[in-house]
Write a protein that holds these residues in place. Structure first.
Motif, short mmCIF file in Angstrom:
data_model
loop_
_atom_site.label_atom_id
_atom_site.label_comp_id
_atom_site.label_asym_id
_atom_site.label_seq_id
_atom_site.Cartn_x
_atom_site.Cartn_y
_atom_site.Cartn_z
N LEU A 69 -13.04 0.69 -3.02
CA LEU A 69 -13.82 1.69 -2.30
C LEU A 69 -12.94 2.55 -1.41
N SER A 70 -11.92 1.92 -0.82
CA SER A 70 -10.99 2.68 0.02
C SER A 70 -10.22 3.71 -0.81
N LEU A 71 -9.72 3.28 -1.97
CA LEU A 71 -9.02 4.21 -2.85
C LEU A 71 -9.96 5.31 -3.35
N SER A 72 -11.21 4.95 -3.62
CA SER A 72 -12.17 5.92 -4.14
C SER A 72 -12.44 7.03 -3.14
N GLU A 73 -12.35 6.71 -1.85
CA GLU A 73 -12.59 7.71 -0.81
C GLU A 73 -11.48 8.75 -0.74
N GLU A 74 -10.26 8.35 -1.11
CA GLU A 74 -9.13 9.27 -0.98
C GLU A 74 -8.64 9.82 -2.31
N CYS A 75 -9.15 9.32 -3.42
CA CYS A 75 -8.65 9.73 -4.74
C CYS A 75 -9.76 10.29 -5.62
N ASP A 76 -9.37 11.10 -6.59
CA ASP A 76 -10.32 11.65 -7.55
C ASP A 76 -10.70 10.61 -8.60
N GLN A 77 -9.75 9.78 -8.99
CA GLN A 77 -9.98 8.75 -9.99
C GLN A 77 -9.26 7.48 -9.56
N VAL A 78 -9.81 6.33 -9.96
CA VAL A 78 -9.18 5.05 -9.65
C VAL A 78 -9.12 4.20 -10.92
N PHE A 79 -7.95 3.63 -11.17
CA PHE A 79 -7.73 2.69 -12.25
C PHE A 79 -7.42 1.32 -11.67
N VAL A 80 -7.62 0.28 -12.48
CA VAL A 80 -7.35 -1.08 -12.02
C VAL A 80 -6.40 -1.76 -12.98
N PHE A 81 -5.34 -2.36 -12.42
CA PHE A 81 -4.39 -3.17 -13.18
C PHE A 81 -4.57 -4.63 -12.75
N GLY A 82 -4.72 -5.55 -13.70
CA GLY A 82 -4.94 -6.95 -13.32
C GLY A 82 -4.20 -7.92 -14.21
N ARG A 132 0.85 -1.20 0.00
CA ARG A 132 0.00 0.00 0.00
C ARG A 132 0.88 1.24 0.00
N HIS A 133 0.54 2.20 -0.84
CA HIS A 133 1.28 3.46 -0.91
C HIS A 133 0.28 4.61 -0.98
N HIS A 134 0.42 5.56 -0.08
CA HIS A 134 -0.44 6.74 -0.09
C HIS A 134 0.27 7.84 -0.89
N GLY A 135 -0.30 8.16 -2.04
CA GLY A 135 0.30 9.15 -2.91
C GLY A 135 -0.68 10.24 -3.27
N GLY A 136 -0.77 10.53 -4.56
CA GLY A 136 -1.59 11.64 -5.04
C GLY A 136 -3.04 11.29 -5.27
N PRO A 137 -3.74 12.13 -6.05
CA PRO A 137 -5.19 12.01 -6.23
C PRO A 137 -5.62 10.95 -7.23
N VAL A 138 -4.67 10.25 -7.84
CA VAL A 138 -5.00 9.15 -8.75
C VAL A 138 -4.69 7.83 -8.04
N GLY A 139 -5.69 6.95 -7.97
CA GLY A 139 -5.51 5.67 -7.30
C GLY A 139 -5.34 4.54 -8.29
#
Length: 253
Positions: free
Chosen positions: A78-91, A11-18
């Motif tokens: 959902l956790s990332l969505s609460e702290e970020c403006d946008q969320v992307f998924v890598f799988g 886990r890394h807390h960074g900028g507004p993109v999750g």
């Protein structure tokens, strides 16, 4: 049961993109750590969870089912969505399957997907017998370490637990029906010489997905676990560019 080396979540807390990063079936965060760290180095907030039943012993995985794995992915999203403006998924592989299900459920709350050799269609014919065979034997030989690069191992299980595999098969059927509702931008990396996921997965994904912004890139030098293989940097660079293209106008400075 202690964790296998490198199986720890990241886990890394960074900028507004999750960025939510999803590993594959019988694997662990070990196979995705480099990708997650590259996203973090770009200043993004990153979550790479350990899916239930993974990273310990294959018998642990046999007691879990796809809703357990998905619940972890959804919670982290959902956790990332609460702290970020946008969320992307890598799988990767089954992580791609879970990512597609998440995309179908979350709609435009998810900004885009980058998938590497995603599982959409069960490979071969052995899976046809899973409903019966899983009650007779607990596991088959493992599918880990499909990597072309010498000396590289992904730290996956040496056995494939069949109750869990049957549950994964059930999820493929669900996602196949959901693909037309997946409309987020999609970047697909695919290895033509994949020994785990058949080409039919990529073919079905590209034919059925509802996304208008879709690109496929071939990984000619890599096998299934391409995030640890010769084309890893191609994946990392491409995903960073993909996210940048879709977030520069929207992300808050």
């Amino acid at each position: 049961m202690p964790l296998l080396p490198g199986a720890e979540p990241y886990r890394h807390h960074g900028g507004p993109v999750g960025i939510l990063v999803c590993h594959g079936f019988t694997g662990s965060p070990f196979s995705m750590r480099g990708w997650a760290e590259r996203a973090a180095a770009e200043g993004h907030s990153v979550s790479l969870p350990l899916l239930p039943g993974h990273g310990t012993h294959w018998k642990d995985l046999n007691t879990t089912r796809w809703p357990d794995w998905y619940a972890t992915i959804e919670r982290e999203f959902l956790s990332l969505s609460e702290e970020c403006d946008q969320v992307f998924v890598f799988g990767l592989s089954m992580g791609g399957l879970l990512s597609l299900h998440l995309a179908a459920q979350q709609g435009d709350r998810l900004s885009g997907l980058v998938l590497v050799n995603p599982l959409v269609v069960m490979p071969g014919q052995a899976h046809v017998a899973l409903p019966v065979v899983r009650h007779l034997v607990p596991s088959f030989p493992g599918i880990a370490n499909d990597v072309a690069k010498p000396g590289v191992e992904e730290g996956g299980y040496t056995r494939t637990p069949l109750h869990a595999a049957h549950s994964m098969k059930q999820l493929t059927k669900i996602v196949q029906g959901e693909l037309p509702t997946v409309k987020q931008p999609l970047l697909l990396f695919r290895s033509p010489k994949d020994n785990v996921v058949a080409p039919s997965s990529g073919k079905m994904l590209l034919e059925r997905v509802g996304s208008q912004d879709v690109e496929e890139r071939l990984l000619e030098r890599s096998l299934h676990v391409a995030t640890l293989d010769y084309d890893a940097e191609t994946i990392f660079d491409g995903s960073v560019d993909f996210v940048r293209r879709l977030t520069v106008p929207a992300a808050k400075g």
